[in-house]
Design an enzyme around this catalytic site. Structure first.
Site, PDB file in Angstrom:
ATOM      1  CB  CYS A 122       5.962  -2.783  -0.828  1.00 13.63           C
ATOM      2  SG  CYS A 122       5.136  -1.233  -1.183  1.00 13.63           S
ATOM      3  CG  HIS A 123       7.858   0.984   3.791  1.00 10.93           C
ATOM      4  ND1 HIS A 123       6.492   0.803   3.846  1.00 10.93           N
ATOM      5  CD2 HIS A 123       8.290   1.005   5.080  1.00 10.93           C
ATOM      6  CE1 HIS A 123       6.121   0.731   5.116  1.00 10.93           C
ATOM      7  NE2 HIS A 123       7.197   0.845   5.885  1.00 10.93           N
ATOM      8  CE1 TYR A 166      11.979  -6.212  -4.012  1.00  9.19           C
ATOM      9  CE2 TYR A 166      14.317  -5.958  -3.532  1.00  9.19           C
ATOM     10  CZ  TYR A 166      13.092  -5.403  -3.813  1.00  9.19           C
ATOM     11  OH  TYR A 166      12.952  -4.035  -3.890  1.00  9.19           O
ATOM     12  CG  ASN A 170       1.436  -3.008  -1.839  1.00 12.30           C
ATOM     13  OD1 ASN A 170       0.255  -3.256  -1.653  1.00 12.30           O
ATOM     14  ND2 ASN A 170       2.256  -2.651  -0.866  1.00 12.30           N
ATOM     15  CD  GLU A 191       8.135   0.975   9.306  1.00 11.75           C
ATOM     16  OE1 GLU A 191       8.777  -0.092   9.289  1.00 11.75           O
ATOM     17  OE2 GLU A 191       7.059   1.117   8.694  1.00 11.75           O
TER      18      GLU A 191
END
Length: 199
Positions: free
Chosen positions: A164-165, A133, A156, A191
């Site tokens: 945003c993950h 952040y 979002n 990912e």
């Protein structure tokens, strides 16, 4: 529906009648797709994909569509081309075959600081990587705004596509997530950032 659940519209000058409060009509369409993280509702305008809604069961979908009709000035219409593109790219992403989305985006449901942060996220935090952040606050030139970055992530309108993950807490935790922490874990595992769940 409470005011906090509605997408804010433009301010209305006090002298104008109620008709002036209505947003200008924009063509938009919708599609619901099944994914490994549950059903997603996609909404797009002729400009691009405008919203992705998690956990799009009947109740969530109904509420989201009411907000979208308010934001875009009327009900959805057929023939919005970006929906098929978004659905195909999300399918490829969840199959592990796509690392960067190319579907055009309509950013009209985000503005101000939130939009600046989301643009920095979309442009600068690639597949398989994470940012804090504080890092995003620094990237937009607001080093004291780490908490506000968290609020921007919660606002979002395009999760998964605008990732945003991939924003995590500085203490090593995964941070919060509008789609739920289990959904965030699944996306980060997909990912390769986290180990895949055992079951």
């Amino acid at each position: 529906m409470t005011n906090s659940e509605q997408v804010p519209g433009p301010a209305t000058p006090p002298d104008t009648g109620p008709e002036a409060a209505l947003p200008a009509r924009r063509d938009w369409g919708r599609m619901r797709i099944e994914t490994p993280i549950g059903p997603l509702l996609l909404a797009a305008t002729r400009e691009g994909l405008a919203q992705v809604v998690f956990h799009a069961d009947e109740r969530v979908t109904r509420r989201a569509l009411a907000r979208l009709e308010h934001s875009f000035g009327g009900p959805p219409v057929p023939g919005i081309p970006h929906l098929a593109t978004a659905a195909a790219e999300l399918g490829a992403y969840f199959a592990g075959e796509l690392r960067a989305f190319t579907v055009p985006l309509d950013w009209s449901l985000s503005s101000g600081f939130n939009a600046r942060v989301l643009h920095a996220l979309a442009d600068g935090v690639a597949y398989g990587s994470v940012a804090g952040y504080q890092d995003l606050a620094d990237r937009v030139g607001e080093p004291g705004a780490a908490r506000a970055v968290g609020a921007a992530m919660g606002s979002n309108p395009l999760p998964v596509i605008v990732p945003c993950h991939r924003v995590v807490a500085s203490d090593g935790g995964i941070g919060g997530f509008g789609g739920g922490l289990e959904t965030k874990r699944l996306l980060l595992a997909l990912e390769g950032v986290l180990p895949a769940p055992l079951f």
